[in-house]
Design a protein around this motif. Structure first.
Motif, PDB file in Angstrom:
ATOM      1  N   TYR A 135      75.905   7.355 -28.702  1.00  0.00           N
ATOM      2  CA  TYR A 135      75.463   8.577 -28.038  1.00  0.00           C
ATOM      3  C   TYR A 135      73.971   8.592 -27.748  1.00  0.00           C
ATOM      4  N   ASN A 136      73.172   7.955 -28.579  1.00  0.00           N
ATOM      5  CA  ASN A 136      71.730   7.927 -28.327  1.00  0.00           C
ATOM      6  C   ASN A 136      71.399   7.138 -27.066  1.00  0.00           C
ATOM      7  N   LEU A 137      72.036   5.991 -26.913  1.00  0.00           N
ATOM      8  CA  LEU A 137      71.800   5.191 -25.710  1.00  0.00           C
ATOM      9  C   LEU A 137      72.395   5.884 -24.476  1.00  0.00           C
ATOM     10  N   ALA A 138      73.543   6.502 -24.636  1.00  0.00           N
ATOM     11  CA  ALA A 138      74.140   7.255 -23.536  1.00  0.00           C
ATOM     12  C   ALA A 138      73.192   8.366 -23.084  1.00  0.00           C
ATOM     13  N   LEU A 139      72.631   9.069 -24.052  1.00  0.00           N
ATOM     14  CA  LEU A 139      71.708  10.160 -23.740  1.00  0.00           C
ATOM     15  C   LEU A 139      70.503   9.640 -22.956  1.00  0.00           C
ATOM     16  N   LYS A 140      69.966   8.510 -23.368  1.00  0.00           N
ATOM     17  CA  LYS A 140      68.811   7.904 -22.691  1.00  0.00           C
ATOM     18  C   LYS A 140      69.111   7.674 -21.205  1.00  0.00           C
ATOM     19  N   TYR A 141      70.268   7.098 -20.905  1.00  0.00           N
ATOM     20  CA  TYR A 141      70.612   6.802 -19.513  1.00  0.00           C
ATOM     21  C   TYR A 141      70.982   8.060 -18.733  1.00  0.00           C
ATOM     22  N   TYR A 142      71.671   9.002 -19.389  1.00  0.00           N
ATOM     23  CA  TYR A 142      71.963  10.266 -18.709  1.00  0.00           C
ATOM     24  C   TYR A 142      70.658  11.000 -18.368  1.00  0.00           C
ATOM     25  N   GLN A 143      69.687  10.955 -19.265  1.00  0.00           N
ATOM     26  CA  GLN A 143      68.415  11.621 -18.997  1.00  0.00           C
ATOM     27  C   GLN A 143      67.680  10.979 -17.822  1.00  0.00           C
ATOM     28  N   ARG A 144      67.747   9.653 -17.717  1.00  0.00           N
ATOM     29  CA  ARG A 144      67.161   8.981 -16.551  1.00  0.00           C
ATOM     30  C   ARG A 144      67.850   9.446 -15.277  1.00  0.00           C
ATOM     31  N   ALA A 145      69.166   9.511 -15.317  1.00  0.00           N
ATOM     32  CA  ALA A 145      69.927   9.960 -14.151  1.00  0.00           C
ATOM     33  C   ALA A 145      69.559  11.388 -13.789  1.00  0.00           C
ATOM     34  N   LEU A 146      69.438  12.249 -14.792  1.00  0.00           N
ATOM     35  CA  LEU A 146      69.117  13.652 -14.543  1.00  0.00           C
ATOM     36  C   LEU A 146      67.736  13.799 -13.915  1.00  0.00           C
ATOM     37  N   ALA A 147      66.759  13.072 -14.418  1.00  0.00           N
ATOM     38  CA  ALA A 147      65.402  13.173 -13.871  1.00  0.00           C
ATOM     39  C   ALA A 147      65.396  12.818 -12.384  1.00  0.00           C
ATOM     40  N   ILE A 148      66.119  11.774 -12.019  1.00  0.00           N
ATOM     41  CA  ILE A 148      66.183  11.369 -10.608  1.00  0.00           C
ATOM     42  C   ILE A 148      66.919  12.416  -9.784  1.00  0.00           C
ATOM     43  N   CYS A 149      68.031  12.911 -10.301  1.00  0.00           N
ATOM     44  CA  CYS A 149      68.806  13.922  -9.570  1.00  0.00           C
ATOM     45  C   CYS A 149      67.987  15.189  -9.350  1.00  0.00           C
ATOM     46  N   GLU A 150      67.311  15.639 -10.385  1.00  0.00           N
ATOM     47  CA  GLU A 150      66.501  16.857 -10.244  1.00  0.00           C
ATOM     48  C   GLU A 150      65.396  16.657  -9.208  1.00  0.00           C
ATOM     49  N   GLU A 151      64.771  15.491  -9.243  1.00  0.00           N
ATOM     50  CA  GLU A 151      63.662  15.199  -8.329  1.00  0.00           C
ATOM     51  C   GLU A 151      64.122  15.036  -6.891  1.00  0.00           C
ATOM     52  N   ASN A 166      77.184  16.109 -18.567  1.00  0.00           N
ATOM     53  CA  ASN A 166      77.324  14.914 -19.404  1.00  0.00           C
ATOM     54  C   ASN A 166      76.339  14.942 -20.565  1.00  0.00           C
ATOM     55  N   ILE A 167      75.114  15.361 -20.287  1.00  0.00           N
ATOM     56  CA  ILE A 167      74.098  15.470 -21.343  1.00  0.00           C
ATOM     57  C   ILE A 167      74.505  16.519 -22.359  1.00  0.00           C
ATOM     58  N   ASP A 168      74.998  17.653 -21.880  1.00  0.00           N
ATOM     59  CA  ASP A 168      75.440  18.712 -22.798  1.00  0.00           C
ATOM     60  C   ASP A 168      76.546  18.208 -23.725  1.00  0.00           C
ATOM     61  N   ALA A 169      77.471  17.425 -23.178  1.00  0.00           N
ATOM     62  CA  ALA A 169      78.562  16.880 -23.991  1.00  0.00           C
ATOM     63  C   ALA A 169      78.027  15.899 -25.033  1.00  0.00           C
ATOM     64  N   ILE A 170      77.045  15.088 -24.650  1.00  0.00           N
ATOM     65  CA  ILE A 170      76.434  14.142 -25.594  1.00  0.00           C
ATOM     66  C   ILE A 170      75.681  14.894 -26.687  1.00  0.00           C
ATOM     67  N   MET A 171      74.945  15.920 -26.289  1.00  0.00           N
ATOM     68  CA  MET A 171      74.196  16.705 -27.281  1.00  0.00           C
ATOM     69  C   MET A 171      75.155  17.340 -28.295  1.00  0.00           C
ATOM     70  N   GLN A 172      76.302  17.779 -27.818  1.00  0.00           N
ATOM     71  CA  GLN A 172      77.292  18.366 -28.724  1.00  0.00           C
ATOM     72  C   GLN A 172      77.790  17.301 -29.704  1.00  0.00           C
ATOM     73  N   LYS A 173      78.047  16.082 -29.207  1.00  0.00           N
ATOM     74  CA  LYS A 173      78.478  14.987 -30.082  1.00  0.00           C
ATOM     75  C   LYS A 173      77.402  14.660 -31.111  1.00  0.00           C
ATOM     76  N   LEU A 174      76.144  14.620 -30.686  1.00  0.00           N
ATOM     77  CA  LEU A 174      75.050  14.298 -31.613  1.00  0.00           C
ATOM     78  C   LEU A 174      74.868  15.393 -32.662  1.00  0.00           C
ATOM     79  N   ASN A 175      75.089  16.633 -32.276  1.00  0.00           N
ATOM     80  CA  ASN A 175      74.965  17.742 -33.222  1.00  0.00           C
ATOM     81  C   ASN A 175      76.097  17.794 -34.233  1.00  0.00           C
ATOM     82  N   GLU A 176      77.241  17.172 -33.873  1.00  0.00           N
ATOM     83  CA  GLU A 176      78.381  17.136 -34.799  1.00  0.00           C
ATOM     84  C   GLU A 176      78.165  16.131 -35.926  1.00  0.00           C
ATOM     85  N   LYS A 177      77.256  15.182 -35.700  1.00  0.00           N
ATOM     86  CA  LYS A 177      77.041  14.128 -36.711  1.00  0.00           C
ATOM     87  C   LYS A 177      76.328  14.663 -37.928  1.00  0.00           C
TER      88      LYS A 177
END
Length: 177
Positions: A135-151, A166-177
């Protein structure tokens, strides 16, 4: 086209296959339009869940593009991305990642580092890591995608919102740990 959007895949497939046969007869095996026909047929097979036939079509499109344009044309990035997507669906994450990395390299070479095409590839790479529970690596790549999409697309664009989900779903997974 119209038939694929209406989920009439069999009819769309029939028409694309006829178009392919005519295209090959008129244009020959090595023509960009023939590659497009293979690509369209690949998408139909993919939408039907017939990933082996989809992969075969996407690989034919890739071969045509390579022979016509060489190894570093932007059309190859799309083909690599499509093949990567099929490998994700087949559960072969290593091969999927290899193809996504090839797509990413070509997209960066062609468009620089802030183009929506890169966001698509980053999102796809993140999905692989999500499926592998990294999930940490997934979050890293989703955040890159989001920055480009927003821009490039803005906050309200469907692609931006999809990546945010997708980021929200990853954050939920990370918070469950």
């Amino acid at each position: 086209g119209l038939y694929t959007s209406q989920s009439k895949y069999d009819l769309a497939l029939e028409y694309y296959q006829k178009a392919l046969a005519i295209g090959i007869k008129i244009l020959g095996d090595l023509h960009p339009n023939v590659a497009i026909f293979y690509n369209n047929i690949g998408f139909i097979y993919s939408n039907q869940g017939n990933y082996d036939l989809a992969l075969e079509c996407f690989q034919k499109a890739l071969t045509i593009h390579k022979q016509i344009f060489g190894e570093s044309h932007p059309n190859l990035a799309r083909a690599y991305n499509n093949i990567g997507y099929i490998y994700v669906n087949l559960g072969n994450y290593k091969l999927a990642l290899d193809f996504f990395q090839k797509a990413l390299a070509l997209e960066e070479q062609t468009f620089g580092e802030s183009h929506p095409n890169l966001a698509r590839v980053y999102n796809n790479i993140a999905t692989i890591y999500k499926k592998q529970s990294d999930y940490n690596l997934a979050l890293k790549y989703y955040q890159r995608a989001l920055a480009i999409c927003e821009e490039t697309l803005g906050l309200n664009h469907p692609n931006t919102q999809m990546v945010q989900e997708n980021i929200d779903a990853i954050m939920q997974k990370l918070n469950e740990k």
